[in-house]
Design an enzyme around this catalytic site. Structure first.
Site, PDB file in Angstrom:
ATOM      1  N   GLY A   1      -3.177  -1.551  -6.965  1.00 26.85           N
ATOM      2  CA  GLY A   1      -2.081  -2.525  -7.054  1.00 26.85           C
ATOM      3  C   GLY A   1      -2.303  -3.525  -8.180  1.00 26.85           C
ATOM      4  N   GLN A   2      -1.195  -3.909  -8.817  1.00 23.38           N
ATOM      5  CA  GLN A   2      -1.266  -4.863  -9.925  1.00 23.38           C
ATOM      6  C   GLN A   2      -1.622  -6.279  -9.464  1.00 23.38           C
ATOM      7  OE1 GLN A   2       2.345  -5.348 -12.305  1.00 23.38           O
ATOM      8  NE2 GLN A   2       1.479  -7.327 -12.873  1.00 23.38           N
TER       9      GLN A   2
ATOM     10  N   HIS B   1       0.845  -1.209   0.000  1.00 18.68           N
ATOM     11  CA  HIS B   1       0.000   0.000   0.000  1.00 18.68           C
ATOM     12  C   HIS B   1       0.876   1.253   0.000  1.00 18.68           C
ATOM     13  CE1 HIS B   1      -2.908  -2.838   2.102  1.00 18.68           C
ATOM     14  NE2 HIS B   1      -3.654  -2.352   1.134  1.00 18.68           N
TER      15      HIS B   1
END
Ligand code: PAF
Length: 290
Positions: free
Chosen positions: A148-149, A37
């Site tokens: 996020g990927q 994060h």
């Protein structure tokens, strides 16, 4: 760092930034923050003059009530981490604030993005995600939002929604952050016992083994997904939810993989559901393979 517990507080903060001509970067989270994060926060800071993070455990995206109940709450630690990162504001709405009595409107992306992988395994999950993200975008009104990927299907669905509903925000993707041994960072990792934490490594290892097989010329999707299943299911306490080869262009399952494909998998380790994927032919996942 300004704390905005209500929609009105958050809108007031956003108004101040607009008046000062500051661009707003936004990182939506459900708390239980980790380095993954914080990497997204740093990316948002690079892209925008000011950054806001939301912490809201969204009940509408949990298909299993026990998962919602068990979701870790580490608010004091989360706020300290965000303060350290120099975040400007944090939006902390309650469930009643975002879903008051009588709430009856949902946003649902349909088509290839939501008829496979996690959408099958977790009915209603992405409808809950799209709904809450649309609401957060309406309230925060960011210029840029960073996702996020690791949750690739989620970010593609959000991108589709933003395009289809003409929401004026640019979606950025932050690369998957991994622990030194290769496990993708996730708030769920905290729920793994030390023994299960070791077993969980079979997920990135399986994906990397399949990636190596692909690089050595194995392009049959079934062989690649079997390779993942075998590596995971040799460990006690594991269950394979899915392993699938998906062509990103069109987000469709393919019989033969090429370089525009990912191999995505979801596994249960001692009842904790973990997801990860690898870009076939792409960078190796840093895991130890004996
Ligand atoms: O990825 C998450 O943490 C959540 O799905 C999100 C985007 C914050 C929506 O609740």
């Amino acid at each position: 760092m300004r704390q905005c517990p209500t929609i009105a507080d958050q809108r007031a903060w956003t108004r101040e930034q607009r008046q000062a001509a500051r661009t707003i970067g936004f990182v939506p989270t459900m708390g239980a923050l980790h380095e993954g994060h914080l990497t997204l926060v740093r990316q948002a800071k690079k892209s925008c003059a000011t950054v806001v993070v939301s912490i809201f455990v969204n009940p509408t995206q949990f298909d299993r009530p026990e998962d919602f109940d068990k979701y870790p709450n580490t608010l004091a630690q989360d706020l300290a981490l965000l303060e350290q990162e120099g975040v400007d504001a944090v939006f902390l709405p309650t469930k009643e604030e975002l879903y008051p009595n009588g709430f009856a409107t949902f946003v649902e992306v349909v088509g290839p993005l939501t008829d496979k992988l996690c959408a099958i395994a977790r009915p209603g999950h992405f409808r809950g995600v799209s709904t809450v993200v649309a609401k957060l975008f309406n309230i925060v009104q960011p210029d840029v939002a960073v996702f996020g990927q690791k949750d690739l299907q989620q970010v593609l669905i959000v991108g589709r929604m933003v395009q289809d509903l003409d929401i004026p925000v640019r979606i950025e993707v932050g690369l998957t952050k991994r622990e030194p041994d290769g496990l993708a960072m996730s708030s769920r990792n905290r729920r793994l016992s030390p023994a299960a934490r070791k077993v969980a490594l079979s997920l990135p290892r399986a994906l990397e083994l399949a990636n190596r097989a692909f690089k050595s010329g194995e392009h049959t999707s079934l062989t690649l997904t079997n390779c993942v299943g075998e590596e995971i299911l040799t460990n006690e306490g594991t269950d394979l939810d899915y392993a699938d080869v998906i062509k990103l262009d069109g987000f469709k399952e393919v019989e033969f993989a090429d370089e525009g494909c990912i191999l995505a998998a979801a596994v249960f380790v001692d009842g904790v559901r973990l997801i990860d994927h690898v870009m076939l032919g792409g960078p190796s996942i840093p895991v130890i393979i004996e």
